[in-house]
Design an enzyme around this catalytic site. Structure first.
Site, short mmCIF file in Angstrom:
data_model
loop_
_atom_site.label_atom_id
_atom_site.label_comp_id
_atom_site.label_asym_id
_atom_site.label_seq_id
_atom_site.Cartn_x
_atom_site.Cartn_y
_atom_site.Cartn_z
N CYS A 159 -6.27 1.97 5.89
CA CYS A 159 -6.84 0.67 6.29
C CYS A 159 -6.21 0.25 7.63
O CYS A 159 -5.30 0.93 8.12
CB CYS A 159 -6.57 -0.37 5.20
N CYS A 209 -2.30 -0.07 7.42
CA CYS A 209 -1.57 1.20 7.30
C CYS A 209 -1.75 2.04 8.56
O CYS A 209 -0.81 2.73 8.98
CB CYS A 209 -2.00 1.92 6.04
N HIS A 254 0.85 -1.19 0.00
CA HIS A 254 0.00 0.00 0.00
C HIS A 254 0.89 1.25 0.00
O HIS A 254 2.06 1.21 0.44
CB HIS A 254 -0.89 0.01 1.24
N GLU A 280 0.96 3.88 1.85
CA GLU A 280 1.48 4.33 3.15
C GLU A 280 2.68 3.49 3.59
O GLU A 280 3.66 4.02 4.13
CB GLU A 280 0.40 4.25 4.24
#
Lengths: 152, 152
Positions: free
Chosen positions: B76, B79, B46, B48
């Site tokens: 999410c 993260c 992801h 992040e």
């Protein structure tokens, strides 16, 4: 779980908090990891993240729908999230983590039906052995600190 | 936030869901990332996570206590956990994520005083622009699917 403990021992050997993890698909270990936060100076280098990344690479897929994950300590929010994101089917963990555990201690992110995936969880597998590793590690740190204070 | 949007556009250009992130320390961008889940086939890739890893490497520390993180979509659980683990001070995010967001939508992991760190959060920064990127991306996918159905 013995293999996850073996991974945790590898972390202890290099001075990291002893947490280990393996991911199993079809009875075969496809991902291994142990905590390497201090050596890497990377906040994401938890045992579970490393094991999931290795399993994703092995399976050539970010989805691991039939995978089982074995970890010596209850997962933190980051690792619980990575388990959800990779659609792992089952998680077995050893010691509870009352300070940061999000699979039963502070909350249960893996059994929240607002997310698009839920995970079957078995807690406290070889809990005594997994907990002892951590206790021994922190006791050794305290002993070392005491000794160095005496020298000063 | 404009730089996070620029990162999200990079994700869209390679066919990934457009989510982008930057980490700032002392007014300087020290980490960048955009979603690369499909290309890498790695569930942890992801925006992040990639930005935090780059920031950790730049700062040579897993701790980023004075860092600000800018991301185009609400984080999410994975993260959110990485943000807690890296001790980031402030998070600014664009669009809300009602399906998996854990910084205000389903829960707020960054403002839970049972964890050993809390984060100052500013929601809905350039929300319209961040949301539009996602809307455009998914509209294009639907259009492509319709076209390919007509061909069949």
């Amino acid at each position: 779980m013995k293999e996850a403990i073996y991974e945790a021992q590898k972390a202890a050997e290099v001075g990291e908090v002893p947490i280990g993890c393996v991911v199993v698909v079809d009875g075969k270990i496809v991902g291994r990891g142990h905590n390497l936060r201090e050596h890497s100076q990377d906040a994401t280098m938890h045992a579970e993240i490393l094991a999931i990344q290795e399993a994703n690479a092995f399976c050539k897929s970010w989805r691991l729908p039939e995978a089982q994950l074995f970890v010596t300590l209850e997962p933190c929010p980051m690792c619980s999230g990575a388990i959800l994101n990779s659609r792992i089917e089952r998680v077995y963990y050893g010691a509870m983590d009352p300070k940061a555990g999000t699979v039963g201690s502070l909350m249960n992110l893996l059994d929240d039906n607002r997310f698009n995936h839920q995970v079957i969880v078995e807690k406290c597998c070889m809990e005594a052995e997994c907990g002892q590793l951590l206790k021994d590690f922190f006791r050794n740190i305290r002993l070392k600190k005491k000794k160095s204070k005496r020298k000063d």
